[in-house]
Design a protein around this motif. Structure first.
Motif, PDB file in Angstrom:
ATOM      1  N   LEU A 103      57.261 -46.690  10.458  1.00 45.53           N
ATOM      2  CA  LEU A 103      58.068 -45.910   9.520  1.00 45.53           C
ATOM      3  C   LEU A 103      57.747 -44.427   9.654  1.00 45.53           C
ATOM      4  O   LEU A 103      58.632 -43.578   9.564  1.00 45.53           O
ATOM      5  CB  LEU A 103      57.818 -46.386   8.092  1.00 45.53           C
ATOM      6  CG  LEU A 103      58.168 -47.841   7.806  1.00 45.53           C
ATOM      7  CD1 LEU A 103      57.767 -48.215   6.390  1.00 45.53           C
ATOM      8  CD2 LEU A 103      59.639 -48.103   8.053  1.00 45.53           C
ATOM      9  N   ARG A 104      56.480 -44.093   9.883  1.00 47.31           N
ATOM     10  CA  ARG A 104      56.085 -42.688  10.082  1.00 47.31           C
ATOM     11  C   ARG A 104      56.742 -42.150  11.351  1.00 47.31           C
ATOM     12  O   ARG A 104      57.275 -41.048  11.374  1.00 47.31           O
ATOM     13  CB  ARG A 104      54.566 -42.558  10.182  1.00 47.31           C
ATOM     14  CG  ARG A 104      53.879 -42.764   8.852  1.00 47.31           C
ATOM     15  CD  ARG A 104      52.380 -42.705   8.953  1.00 47.31           C
ATOM     16  NE  ARG A 104      51.805 -41.441   9.319  1.00 47.31           N
ATOM     17  CZ  ARG A 104      51.717 -40.372   8.532  1.00 47.31           C
ATOM     18  NH1 ARG A 104      52.205 -40.408   7.312  1.00 47.31           N
ATOM     19  NH2 ARG A 104      51.137 -39.273   8.962  1.00 47.31           N
ATOM     20  N   ARG A 105      56.689 -42.943  12.414  1.00 45.94           N
ATOM     21  CA  ARG A 105      57.293 -42.532  13.685  1.00 45.94           C
ATOM     22  C   ARG A 105      58.800 -42.360  13.528  1.00 45.94           C
ATOM     23  O   ARG A 105      59.375 -41.379  13.995  1.00 45.94           O
ATOM     24  CB  ARG A 105      56.994 -43.581  14.762  1.00 45.94           C
ATOM     25  CG  ARG A 105      57.557 -43.245  16.126  1.00 45.94           C
ATOM     26  CD  ARG A 105      57.135 -44.253  17.183  1.00 45.94           C
ATOM     27  NE  ARG A 105      55.712 -44.353  17.357  1.00 45.94           N
ATOM     28  CZ  ARG A 105      54.959 -43.470  18.020  1.00 45.94           C
ATOM     29  NH1 ARG A 105      55.513 -42.422  18.557  1.00 45.94           N
ATOM     30  NH2 ARG A 105      53.666 -43.654  18.127  1.00 45.94           N
ATOM     31  N   SER A 106      59.445 -43.288  12.845  1.00 46.95           N
ATOM     32  CA  SER A 106      60.895 -43.196  12.629  1.00 46.95           C
ATOM     33  C   SER A 106      61.248 -41.956  11.821  1.00 46.95           C
ATOM     34  O   SER A 106      62.205 -41.247  12.126  1.00 46.95           O
ATOM     35  CB  SER A 106      61.411 -44.439  11.905  1.00 46.95           C
ATOM     36  OG  SER A 106      61.222 -45.577  12.699  1.00 46.95           O
ATOM     37  N   LEU A 111      63.761 -36.633  11.811  1.00 47.42           N
ATOM     38  CA  LEU A 111      63.716 -35.198  11.498  1.00 47.42           C
ATOM     39  C   LEU A 111      63.872 -34.360  12.759  1.00 47.42           C
ATOM     40  O   LEU A 111      64.625 -33.378  12.775  1.00 47.42           O
ATOM     41  CB  LEU A 111      62.409 -34.850  10.783  1.00 47.42           C
ATOM     42  CG  LEU A 111      62.306 -35.318   9.340  1.00 47.42           C
ATOM     43  CD1 LEU A 111      60.893 -35.098   8.810  1.00 47.42           C
ATOM     44  CD2 LEU A 111      63.318 -34.590   8.468  1.00 47.42           C
ATOM     45  N   ALA A 112      63.170 -34.719  13.810  1.00 46.62           N
ATOM     46  CA  ALA A 112      63.258 -33.970  15.067  1.00 46.62           C
ATOM     47  C   ALA A 112      64.671 -34.019  15.629  1.00 46.62           C
ATOM     48  O   ALA A 112      65.205 -33.000  16.080  1.00 46.62           O
ATOM     49  CB  ALA A 112      62.257 -34.512  16.090  1.00 46.62           C
ATOM     50  N   ASP A 113      65.284 -35.192  15.577  1.00 47.70           N
ATOM     51  CA  ASP A 113      66.655 -35.331  16.077  1.00 47.70           C
ATOM     52  C   ASP A 113      67.642 -34.505  15.254  1.00 47.70           C
ATOM     53  O   ASP A 113      68.685 -34.096  15.750  1.00 47.70           O
ATOM     54  CB  ASP A 113      67.093 -36.798  16.077  1.00 47.70           C
ATOM     55  CG  ASP A 113      66.466 -37.598  17.210  1.00 47.70           C
ATOM     56  OD1 ASP A 113      65.834 -36.991  18.102  1.00 47.70           O
ATOM     57  OD2 ASP A 113      66.610 -38.825  17.199  1.00 47.70           O
ATOM     58  N   SER A 140      64.119 -39.621  21.998  1.00 48.50           N
ATOM     59  CA  SER A 140      65.327 -40.425  21.885  1.00 48.50           C
ATOM     60  C   SER A 140      66.428 -39.885  22.796  1.00 48.50           C
ATOM     61  O   SER A 140      66.406 -38.730  23.209  1.00 48.50           O
ATOM     62  CB  SER A 140      65.821 -40.413  20.435  1.00 48.50           C
ATOM     63  OG  SER A 140      66.248 -39.116  20.077  1.00 48.50           O
ATOM     64  N   ILE A 141      67.374 -40.730  23.087  1.00 47.48           N
ATOM     65  CA  ILE A 141      68.523 -40.322  23.893  1.00 47.48           C
ATOM     66  C   ILE A 141      69.295 -39.219  23.174  1.00 47.48           C
ATOM     67  O   ILE A 141      69.777 -38.277  23.801  1.00 47.48           O
ATOM     68  CB  ILE A 141      69.431 -41.539  24.195  1.00 47.48           C
ATOM     69  CG1 ILE A 141      68.689 -42.542  25.092  1.00 47.48           C
ATOM     70  CG2 ILE A 141      70.742 -41.112  24.831  1.00 47.48           C
ATOM     71  CD1 ILE A 141      68.272 -41.992  26.447  1.00 47.48           C
TER      72      ILE A 141
END
Length: 157
Positions: A103-106, A111-113, A140-141
């Motif tokens: 969940l932290r990674r997601s 946010l970065a995306d 991510s893509i």
């Protein structure tokens, strides 16, 4: 419970133990949003985050809270917690691989995306190190596509 756990976990970039230890007193419903306090963190720096009513998230939280039996003596928000339960519900492969840390990674990747800067991501999740924060952001893509578009905008072919 699973949906509320997912909402809080991603909105607050929560670790598993932060979700498990969350109490009803750590969440303040102010009508248009929830103010969530994570008092005990791995870094010893308390965090606060807000959940707004995007997609009826507040309704889900309120419904979950209304189902709380009146005889429960402790203040923990989640009355039942089992590793892999969320992944099972979502019918994901390799359910043992899904933890609160995903969940932290997601949260960091979303946010970065969305174009959020690394300082904001660090502040959101309570990371002191830029290297640690960047390690949580998946390539991510979507992100790679944005970068490609930025690089190629000025190119003349």
């Amino acid at each position: 419970m699973i949906k509320v756990g997912l909402i809080l976990g991603i909105a607050g970039a929560c670790r598993t133990d932060e979700l498990v230890n969350l109490t009803v007193d750590d969440i303040e419903d102010v009508g248009s949003s929830l103010i969530v306090k994570i008092p005990n963190t791995e870094t010893k720096i308390p965090r606060i985050f807000v959940v707004t009513d995007v997609g009826n998230m507040l309704e889900l939280f309120r419904k979950y809270l209304s189902l709380r039996p009146p005889h429960v003596k402790h203040k923990r928000l989640f009355l039942y917690y089992k590793a892999g339960k969320l992944a099972s519900y979502l019918k994901l492969p390799d359910v043992a691989c899904y933890t609160g840390h995903c969940l932290r990674r997601s949260s960091a990747t979303l946010l970065a995306d969305a174009g959020v800067d690394i300082t904001t991501i660090k502040r959101h999740a309570g990371w002191k190190s830029t290297t640690v924060a960047e390690g949580y952001v998946e390539n991510s893509i979507e992100n790679k596509t944005k970068i490609a578009n930025q690089v190629l905008v000025g190119a003349t072919l």
